[in-house]
Design a protein around this motif. Structure first.
Motif, PDB file in Angstrom:
ATOM      1  N   THR A 126       0.861  -1.194   0.000  1.00  0.00           N
ATOM      2  CA  THR A 126       0.000   0.000   0.000  1.00  0.00           C
ATOM      3  C   THR A 126       0.892   1.238   0.000  1.00  0.00           C
ATOM      4  O   THR A 126       2.089   1.161   0.318  1.00  0.00           O
ATOM      5  CB  THR A 126      -0.893   0.029   1.251  1.00  0.00           C
ATOM      6  OG1 THR A 126      -0.044   0.179   2.404  1.00  0.00           O
ATOM      7  CG2 THR A 126      -1.738  -1.230   1.372  1.00  0.00           C
ATOM      8  N   LYS A 127       0.299   2.388  -0.351  1.00  0.00           N
ATOM      9  CA  LYS A 127       1.069   3.644  -0.347  1.00  0.00           C
ATOM     10  C   LYS A 127       1.656   3.917   1.034  1.00  0.00           C
ATOM     11  O   LYS A 127       2.792   4.379   1.170  1.00  0.00           O
ATOM     12  CB  LYS A 127       0.158   4.808  -0.765  1.00  0.00           C
ATOM     13  CG  LYS A 127      -0.217   4.791  -2.244  1.00  0.00           C
ATOM     14  CD  LYS A 127      -1.117   5.963  -2.579  1.00  0.00           C
ATOM     15  CE  LYS A 127      -1.524   5.897  -4.069  1.00  0.00           C
ATOM     16  NZ  LYS A 127      -2.469   6.975  -4.423  1.00  0.00           N
ATOM     17  N   GLU A 162       2.477   1.712   3.340  1.00  0.00           N
ATOM     18  CA  GLU A 162       3.580   0.786   3.617  1.00  0.00           C
ATOM     19  C   GLU A 162       4.863   1.214   2.908  1.00  0.00           C
ATOM     20  O   GLU A 162       5.957   1.082   3.455  1.00  0.00           O
ATOM     21  CB  GLU A 162       3.197  -0.635   3.172  1.00  0.00           C
ATOM     22  CG  GLU A 162       2.190  -1.296   4.095  1.00  0.00           C
ATOM     23  CD  GLU A 162       1.569  -2.564   3.521  1.00  0.00           C
ATOM     24  OE1 GLU A 162       0.950  -3.320   4.284  1.00  0.00           O
ATOM     25  OE2 GLU A 162       1.689  -2.794   2.284  1.00  0.00           O
ATOM     26  N   ARG A 200       1.655  -8.835   6.965  1.00  0.00           N
ATOM     27  CA  ARG A 200       1.701  -7.929   5.795  1.00  0.00           C
ATOM     28  C   ARG A 200       2.695  -8.466   4.750  1.00  0.00           C
ATOM     29  O   ARG A 200       2.425  -8.417   3.553  1.00  0.00           O
ATOM     30  CB  ARG A 200       2.112  -6.515   6.220  1.00  0.00           C
ATOM     31  CG  ARG A 200       1.006  -5.763   6.965  1.00  0.00           C
ATOM     32  CD  ARG A 200       1.480  -4.369   7.373  1.00  0.00           C
ATOM     33  NE  ARG A 200       0.512  -3.686   8.211  1.00  0.00           N
ATOM     34  CZ  ARG A 200      -0.123  -2.559   7.880  1.00  0.00           C
ATOM     35  NH1 ARG A 200       0.100  -1.997   6.714  1.00  0.00           N
ATOM     36  NH2 ARG A 200      -0.965  -1.989   8.709  1.00  0.00           N
TER      37      ARG A 200
END
Length: 454
Positions: free
Chosen positions: A384-385, A387, A398
């Protein structure tokens, strides 16, 4: 290209490099090994004989035996003679004529003529800032005209339509008229190939050459045919006033015999080498740089040029400013760096330009498959952005999710994050300590990183 030759020669050269003195016996032994290496690389026998004779004459003279560093002097002689046999210096296209400058491409079927026409058009448009038109005079091969039309659209150059019912001379004359009206600087003509040299083919291309009087007549030949490439080029050179040769499929040729034979056998310079299928896979042929690569000295000049052309300078500038301000290097920045390396051919594309690669064991080199960069980019793309901006969020669950989303394993994700931590540490040192800090960081990375993926 030249992998097997480089491996063979680099061992011989390494043994000579540190010698305080050389004898005629040492030199005889070294030239014997060079001869075997060249023959194994499928270099034409007359070329091998001439090359070895010239190396011997210079080696047992004042130049080497009386030198303070005879081992290095002999290496220089071998490098000079390899350069000479391939043509000394890069040979440029002659485009200094009233527009349009007509370039005629000749060669056998399957050598890659049509693809090379598109690559050359792109090269002239981007590197020489020329307005280029292409035309197909191949009225025999099914879909040849359509193929060139598609390629012309890909590289964004003018295309002159032709038809299989027309005569080749009529097609090219009409294309020249249209190129004048369109203010094109260069017209590249694709011609028909045959599966073998035959009289009808030669008669047709001679008539076409006489009708259009091109400023450049380039012979396109598949380098993987080895000695045959030089022989075929010689036959064409006897029928046509060739101005140069383009070697294609050099990425699939581990021996390099064609590159070392063509200039000597034909007397015509190799002007370009084709690599891969992509439209930008055409390089100017530099004999001196190629000789250095054969002797495992690398090709740093070409590497610098590649960086100049293919690195996004705006992104590089932004990253430099970010690091200088002490801001955190994140996974978005790492992805940008990986994408730029991928544009330059990935690890495998860079490796053959670095000095000393012939000394690295095959087992290590074989780990570099060309899939490393896309895999690492895919892993970062599965995050994700949030992360990417904050890698410390990446706990075990994750990481398992990211591995599944990118088609990799959790171990691959862990390896990438280790590489990231090393890069982040290096960037931090650069921000704090300038170039010295970066060099310290790089030494640490080289010591503990290893290959990014196996």
């Amino acid at each position: 290209m030249f992998e097997s030759l480089t491996q063979r020669l680099s061992g011989t050269i390494e043994r000579l490099r540190g010698r305080g003195r050389l004898t005629e016996e040492n030199i005889r032994e070294a030239t014997r090994e060079v001869r075997i290496a060249l023959l194994e690389a499928d270099v034409a026998l007359p070329v091998v004989q001439a090359l070895i004779e010239r190396i011997k004459v210079r080696a047992v003279g004042q130049e080497v035996l009386k030198s303070l560093t005879p081992g290095q002097a002999l290496i220089k002689v071998v490098r000079d003679e390899l350069t000479n046999v391939m043509g000394s210096a890069a040979s440029d296209l002659n485009l200094n004529v009233p527009a349009p400058a007509v370039i005629l491409m000749a060669g056998l079927q399957g050598a890659g003529k049509t693809t090379t026409v598109a690559k050359l058009a792109k090269h002239l448009k981007e590197k020489r800032k020329k307005k280029v038109m292409v035309v197909s005079a191949d009225v025999y091969r099914p879909a040849a005209i359509e193929q060139l039309k598609t390629l012309a659209q890909q590289v964004d150059v003018l295309f002159f339509p032709s038809d299989a019912s027309q005569k080749p001379e009529a097609i090219v004359r009409a294309a020249i008229d249209d190129a004048k009206k369109s203010y094109a600087d260069v017209l590249i003509v694709d011609t028909a190939g045959r599966l073998a040299i035959d009289e009808a083919m030669m008669a047709e291309i001679k008539a076409l050459h006489a009708a259009v009087n091109p400023v450049e007549t380039l012979f396109v030949v598949d380098s993987m045919t080895g000695q045959d490439a030089a022989t075929t080029a010689k036959h064409f050179g006897e029928a046509l006033p060739l101005t140069g040769v383009v070697l294609t499929k050099t990425d699939g040729d581990a021996r390099g015999g064609a590159a070392l034979s063509v200039r000597y056998v034909t007397g015509k310079p190799i002007k370009f080498v084709g690599v891969g299928e992509k439209p930008d896979g055409l390089d100017v042929f530099h004999p001196d740089r190629v000789a250095s690569r054969i002797l495992d000295m690398g090709d740093v000049l070409s590497l610098v040029e590649q960086v100049e052309q293919q690195v996004d300078k705006d992104k590089a500038q932004k990253l430099a400013e970010k690091v200088a301000k002490g801001k955190k290097f994140d996974l978005n920045d790492m992805r940008d760096q990986l994408e730029q390396m991928q544009n330059m051919g990935g690890l495998s594309g860079l490796m053959d330009k670095l000095p000393g690669m012939g000394q690295i064991p095959d087992a290590v080199k074989n780990q570099v498959t060309g899939k490393e960069m896309p895999r690492m980019i895919a892993i970062i793309g599965s995050m994700t952005k949030k992360e990417r901006r904050n890698p410390q969020l990446l706990n075990g669950s994750r990481r398992a999710r990211i591995a599944k989303g990118s088609g990799t394993t959790p171990a691959d994700v862990n390896r990438l994050l280790k590489q990231y931590q090393q890069m982040e540490k290096m960037m931090g040192k650069l921000g704090r300590g300038g170039m010295k800090g970066m060099m310290r960081g790089m030494r640490g990375m080289m010591g503990g990183g290893g290959m990014p993926f196996r």
